[in-house]
Design a protein around this motif. Structure first.
Motif, short mmCIF file in Angstrom:
data_model
loop_
_atom_site.label_atom_id
_atom_site.label_comp_id
_atom_site.label_asym_id
_atom_site.label_seq_id
_atom_site.Cartn_x
_atom_site.Cartn_y
_atom_site.Cartn_z
N GLY A 246 0.82 -1.21 0.00
CA GLY A 246 0.00 0.00 0.00
C GLY A 246 0.85 1.26 0.00
N PHE A 247 0.45 2.23 0.81
CA PHE A 247 1.15 3.50 0.81
C PHE A 247 2.61 3.36 1.23
CE2 PHE A 247 2.57 7.28 3.17
CZ PHE A 247 2.55 8.20 2.15
N GLU A 248 2.87 2.50 2.21
CA GLU A 248 4.24 2.43 2.73
C GLU A 248 5.24 2.00 1.67
OE1 GLU A 248 7.00 0.45 6.26
OE2 GLU A 248 4.83 0.27 6.36
N VAL A 249 4.92 0.99 0.89
CA VAL A 249 5.88 0.55 -0.12
C VAL A 249 6.08 1.63 -1.19
CG1 VAL A 249 4.27 -0.65 -1.70
CG2 VAL A 249 6.64 -1.42 -1.50
N ASP A 286 2.60 -7.99 -4.55
CA ASP A 286 2.24 -6.65 -4.09
C ASP A 286 3.16 -5.60 -4.71
OD1 ASP A 286 0.25 -7.65 -2.35
OD2 ASP A 286 1.77 -8.06 -0.82
N PHE A 287 4.45 -5.93 -4.81
CA PHE A 287 5.41 -5.01 -5.40
C PHE A 287 5.02 -4.72 -6.85
CE2 PHE A 287 9.41 -3.64 -7.25
CZ PHE A 287 10.04 -2.94 -6.21
N GLU A 288 4.71 -5.77 -7.60
CA GLU A 288 4.30 -5.61 -8.99
C GLU A 288 2.97 -4.88 -9.09
OE1 GLU A 288 4.18 -5.60 -13.03
OE2 GLU A 288 5.89 -6.09 -11.73
N ASN A 289 2.03 -5.18 -8.18
CA ASN A 289 0.72 -4.52 -8.21
C ASN A 289 0.85 -3.02 -7.99
OD1 ASN A 289 -0.66 -6.86 -8.73
ND2 ASN A 289 -1.38 -7.17 -6.63
N THR A 290 1.83 -2.62 -7.17
CA THR A 290 2.05 -1.19 -6.94
C THR A 290 2.45 -0.50 -8.25
OG1 THR A 290 2.76 -1.62 -4.68
CG2 THR A 290 3.33 0.51 -5.59
N LEU A 291 3.34 -1.14 -9.00
CA LEU A 291 3.73 -0.58 -10.29
C LEU A 291 2.56 -0.60 -11.27
CD1 LEU A 291 7.30 -2.15 -10.72
CD2 LEU A 291 6.68 0.08 -9.78
N GLN A 292 1.77 -1.67 -11.23
CA GLN A 292 0.61 -1.75 -12.12
C GLN A 292 -0.40 -0.65 -11.80
OE1 GLN A 292 0.05 -3.75 -14.76
NE2 GLN A 292 2.10 -4.62 -14.51
N CYS A 297 -2.90 5.41 -13.57
CA CYS A 297 -2.98 6.84 -13.24
C CYS A 297 -2.49 7.66 -14.41
CB CYS A 297 -2.16 7.16 -12.00
SG CYS A 297 -2.61 6.18 -10.55
N ASN A 298 -3.30 8.55 -14.89
CA ASN A 298 -2.93 9.38 -16.05
C ASN A 298 -2.28 10.67 -15.57
OD1 ASN A 298 -2.69 10.42 -18.60
ND2 ASN A 298 -4.82 11.14 -18.70
N PHE A 305 7.83 7.79 -13.68
CA PHE A 305 8.43 6.84 -12.75
C PHE A 305 8.15 5.39 -13.12
CE2 PHE A 305 8.50 10.60 -9.89
CZ PHE A 305 9.88 10.65 -9.74
N LEU A 306 7.01 5.12 -13.75
CA LEU A 306 6.76 3.75 -14.18
C LEU A 306 7.83 3.31 -15.18
CD1 LEU A 306 4.92 1.27 -14.12
CD2 LEU A 306 3.65 2.27 -16.03
#
Length: 431
Positions: A246-249, A286-292, A297-298, A305-306
């Motif tokens: 979530g936010f922390e990562v 979760d790490f990959e989902n954060t990037l996904q 987000c437009n 950063f992606l």
């Protein structure tokens, strides 16, 4: 060196630890059962009848364990085929021999019982036929990240401006910004779903504003020492032992980017959990989902950063690593003997950044140290590399405080050791 105090199993006699075992853990198990029930329609669509049977397997295992917990039955051996099963079962025998009786939910050490519960949840998943990669906490973690969207965007836009200024050669106060990002990572740790028993606990305020407003609540601040260590030793690898998704990562990713862009580090290794752990801990998924999530987000910042972070993962300046030791009950002072390969890997790092409450508890072996014990003493020899712990207090143990500090903070907040409102930034370098 100070003598090692009695293990924190004695804390089961106080109200906080007893409540953790008696109340919070059953709530977490109940929420697992509820999430499994609500997932049955989607699972049937994706995995058919066998998927539904797997959900029944998970629900049955969790229900059985909840009954064992509530009646303080003896802990039982694991029966799955994961690579760590023998390690857990051997330790069960070790504890039984040491305590001269089978370990049980209300008699064995808090750390062991709590970690055992999450490993038993994973056992239920391992017994599935088609859902062996299922994360019973995924829905909660995804909601926590989604609800923190605005705070993440504020942080990314701020970081983008800094990155552009650095790459354009503009003068910045690197030390000040380093401290700022470290504190953002520190307070990102407030969002811990295991502490809230899986209830909503997202980041909704501006993380940059928090740096200033929450500074008085940092009981130990070794950031100047950490900064001096980084500068004096020169750029090298930094390792971040992750805590919450979530936010922390997201704050961890931003810190890693700042370290590399400002040339304070040459590479960053992230250490994730092998499976679902303490509700919200980061797994590779979760790490990959954060990037996904960034892809959805437009905005200029997320696009920038992606692309940049995918490049870092490809060229090796970022690495995501997983090791079974992180999801065992062992304190970190035993890492060198139980997992020498991991200890050797961490010894290659210039700085280890340990995130969160559980990592802190394991650094201190979850022992009842006097609060004025030096932090380095409480590590009991652990120190493959210089390390810093960024931790919001959520369990009743802490070291490195000054004489009289406990009384002063307790007068302001009776629950200061457990409510996540206070924090420490503790550094140690035995080298």
């Amino acid at each position: 060196m100070e003598s090692v105090p009695q293990a924190l199993s004695a804390r089961k006699k106080n109200s906080f630890a007893y409540k953790t075992i008696k109340e919070r853990l059953p709530v977490i198990l109940a929420k697992v059962a509820d999430s499994v029930f609500r997932a049955k329609t989607v699972i049937k669509e994706n995995h058919g009848e066998q998927g539904q049977e797997d959900l029944k397997t998970i629900a049955g295992c969790v229900s059985k364990m909840r009954n064992e917990l509530m009646t303080s039955k003896p802990l039982i051996p694991l029966e799955d085929n994961r690579s760590d099963t023998k390690v857990w079962n051997d330790y069960l025998e070790e504890v039984a021999e040491r305590e001269e009786e089978p370990p049980s939910w209300f008699t064995s050490s808090w750390l062991y019982v709590e970690t055992y519960m999450y490993r038993r949840i994973q056992e239920a998943v391992e017994k599935c036929a088609v859902l062996k990669q299922y994360d019973v906490f995924q829905e909660q973690k995804e909601k926590a990240l989604s609800d923190s969207h605005e705070a993440v965007m504020i942080l990314l836009k701020y970081l983008l401006t800094l990155v552009q200024e650095i790459e354009e050669g503009k003068k910045i106060d690197t030390q000040l910004l380093f401290k700022e990002f470290m504190q953002v990572c520190l307070w990102g740790n407030k969002c811990d779903l295991s502490i809230s028993a899986g209830l909503e606990n997202s980041q909704k305020s501006c993380p940059l504003d928090q740096v200033n407003t929450l500074r008085p609540y940092i009981l130990i601040d070794d950031l100047d020492t950490v900064w001096n260590k980084i500068v004096s030793s020169g750029p090298g690898r930094v390792d971040i032992i992750l805590d919450n998704a979530g936010f922390e990562v997201a704050t961890d990713l931003c810190l890693a980017e700042f370290l590399l862009t400002s040339k304070l580090a040459t590479s960053v290794n992230f250490h994730a959990k092998a499976f679902s752990w303490f509700v919200s801990d980061v797994t590779p998924v979760d790490f990959e989902n954060t990037l996904q999530r960034l892809m959805m987000c437009n905005s200029m910042a997320t696009d920038f950063f992606l692309k940049r972070w995918k490049g870092r993962l490809e060229d090796g300046t970022w690495k995501l690593q997983v090791h079974d030791f992180w999801t065992t009950p062992f304190p970190y002072c035993e890492m060198k003997s139980r997992s020498p390969d991991l200890y050797e890997e961490l010894s290659k790092s210039k700085l280890l950044i340990f995130k969160g409450d559980l990592n802190y508890r394991k650094l201190l072996s979850d022992l009842d140290w006097p609060t004025t014990t030096p932090f380095e003493t409480s590590l009991q020899g652990f120190g493959p590399s210089p390390l810093v712990s960024l931790r919001a207090l959520k369990a009743d143990l802490v070291t490195g405080l000054q004489e009289g500090q406990v009384e002063k903070v307790a007068a302001q907040d009776a629950n200061w050791m457990v409510d996540g409102s206070w924090a420490v930034i503790s550094f140690a370098d035995k080298q």
